[in-house]
Design an enzyme around this catalytic site. Sequence first.
Site, PDB file in Angstrom:
ATOM      1  CG  MET A   1     -11.533  -3.368   0.565  1.00 18.47           C
ATOM      2  SD  MET A   1     -10.037  -1.753  -0.137  1.00 18.47           S
ATOM      3  CE  MET A   1      -8.962  -2.436   0.725  1.00 18.47           C
TER       4      MET A   1
ATOM      5  NE  ARG B   1      -2.681   0.287  -2.923  1.00 18.53           N
ATOM      6  CZ  ARG B   1      -2.981  -0.290  -4.960  1.00 18.53           C
ATOM      7  NH1 ARG B   1      -2.534   0.532  -5.089  1.00 18.53           N
ATOM      8  NH2 ARG B   1      -2.683  -1.520  -4.748  1.00 18.53           N
TER       9      ARG B   1
ATOM     10  CE1 TYR C   1      -1.191  -2.773   6.696  1.00 23.40           C
ATOM     11  CE2 TYR C   1      -2.286  -4.000   8.450  1.00 23.40           C
ATOM     12  CZ  TYR C   1      -1.639  -3.017   7.793  1.00 23.40           C
ATOM     13  OH  TYR C   1      -2.298  -2.319   9.358  1.00 23.40           O
ATOM     14  CD  GLU C   2      -5.942  -2.056   2.271  1.00 24.65           C
ATOM     15  OE1 GLU C   2      -5.629  -1.796   1.349  1.00 24.65           O
ATOM     16  OE2 GLU C   2      -6.608  -2.439   3.418  1.00 24.65           O
ATOM     17  N   GLY C   3      -1.045  -3.857  -0.589  1.00 27.05           N
ATOM     18  CA  GLY C   3      -0.333  -3.326  -2.033  1.00 27.05           C
ATOM     19  C   GLY C   3       1.393  -3.589  -1.207  1.00 27.05           C
TER      20      GLY C   3
END
Length: 594
Positions: A164, A297, A441-443
């Site tokens: 991604m 997430r 990571y991933e927000g």
Amino acid sequence: MSTYQVPLADMRFALFDVLDAETAFQRLGYTDATRDVLDAVLEEGARFTSTVLAPLNAIGDREGCKLDRETGAVTTPPGFKQAYAQYVEGGWPGLTSPSEFGGQGLPHAAGVPLKEMIDAANLSWGNFPLLSHGATEALLHYGEAWQQEVFLKPLVEGRWTGTMCLTEPHCGSDLGLLKTRAEPQPDGSYAISGTKIFITAGEHDLTDNIVHLVLARLPDAPAGSKGISLFVVPKHRVDRDGNIGEANAVRCGSLEHKMGIHGSATCVMNFDGAQGYLVGKPHKGLAAMFVMMNTARLAVGLQGLGLSDRALQNALRYSRERLQMRSLSGPKYPDKPADPIIVHPDVRRMLLTCKALVEGGRLMGYDAALQVDIATHAEDAAEREQADALLGFVTPIVKACLTEWGVECTYHALQCFGGHGYIAEHGMEQLARDARITTLYEGTTGIQALDLLGRKVMQTQGAGLKVFLERITRFCDEQADHPALADLLGPLREKAAQWQELTMQIGRRASANAEEIGAASYDYLMYSGYVALAYWWARSVAASEASSQSASFKAAKRETARFYFARILPRTQAHAAAMVSGADNLTALDADAF
């Protein structure tokens, strides 16, 4: 060196006793997802992760990934490639993927225990197949028929992996700033040019091809996030008939040197006119990317859970073996020169904190995955809509809280070892270092907090919150006369009512000052996580009392729930006080005066 034993008993308890997943799967049309099949998945997954992946965890940390700067090729740590081959041979990549693309077609929730096992056994290794599932979901929802045929089958089989590619050197969470370009070509493809950073598994030697899902701008793209498109860009060119050609113009420019997850390749990826294909509609790439992101997430939340459980297992073992001092109330093991440290209240505080967050968090994570299946496959449209609202609401809670608790638990577990936890011999410091990335990571946790309060609550008028509060009310009404829950239901009702009132109060404040959302978001997120966990612990006690579990198992659930309600749930009071204190104490100080 730390060890890992898969907690099959508690995984089964979570799936079958609390969530009644087998009944749910059959109702949703997953006729092959029987108890026998699911038990076989758990048993074989436990064997693979504990005997193949877990022994490679320390090796990956010590050896890391290696980049050949001349070719851009990345070599994974010793044993990783062989382990991945066994993973593919066992059919694990396609466990929950559709059968029409070569998958086994099991429900999403059936794959969650395997994901937890992988992350606990070897988080770095688990990052290589991690995003393949997200890429699969994006292509399933938005890919053209030929793209699904060409890219999905090798992804599902595990012959290729996915990535991604969002972040760029100048833009992280604000994707509206991205600069990567996509130029239309005469053959209908696009030439992708730009640099992406922090790309997990962007380059490696586990598979022959890697499928990059890349956000980029078309020449006529409007400014900001409304001008972002999504492209599939393979490492080796692939035509519309699936024929593999020469190497594409995409290359790993460098590997990041990280605090943890050394065995995971975190890459800077350079796209220099690489051939790619548009996925979905022009300028609508964020919708497709969010399918990947939300899947990732939830997956990262499970990483925090897995690391927490492994850390707890090792701290518990050490605390039973390590002899230091005597219990203040008198010797508990008079035949030994000292008592094991598990007799000391402060060690028990740390162990019980980990146990409460792990076992309650497991239910939270597994239920979120079950909502994915319900939102996708329930026959009733209203049920699908309700599950989708609930899933959107709990996703940032699962991601943020399970990872924040992962940091807390790995540090508590390390602390149980004293100075021995600080040195590499016992492997505890690796777990603590690895856990830290999961909150980023991933927000980041802050991004999850804004997503929860700003988008999932305020923008939807609290749709998902209402579903969760209805769950709590219904459970409390149904269990009102249960003697084992006598001390739990009252506090749970009170917290649910406060949750609703705080939400309304923040909404009123935000109507006058938009900064109130950002000021309250972190505390609102953590408050929500602790109240949600109280619900899951109450349900856990109810389910254990109704089950055929042993008396000691039931007692452990009751006492851990009592500990949680008495010592951890009160954290909500501090978060509530911070929320209602307003934004001014954060915004009044001039930036130059810090």
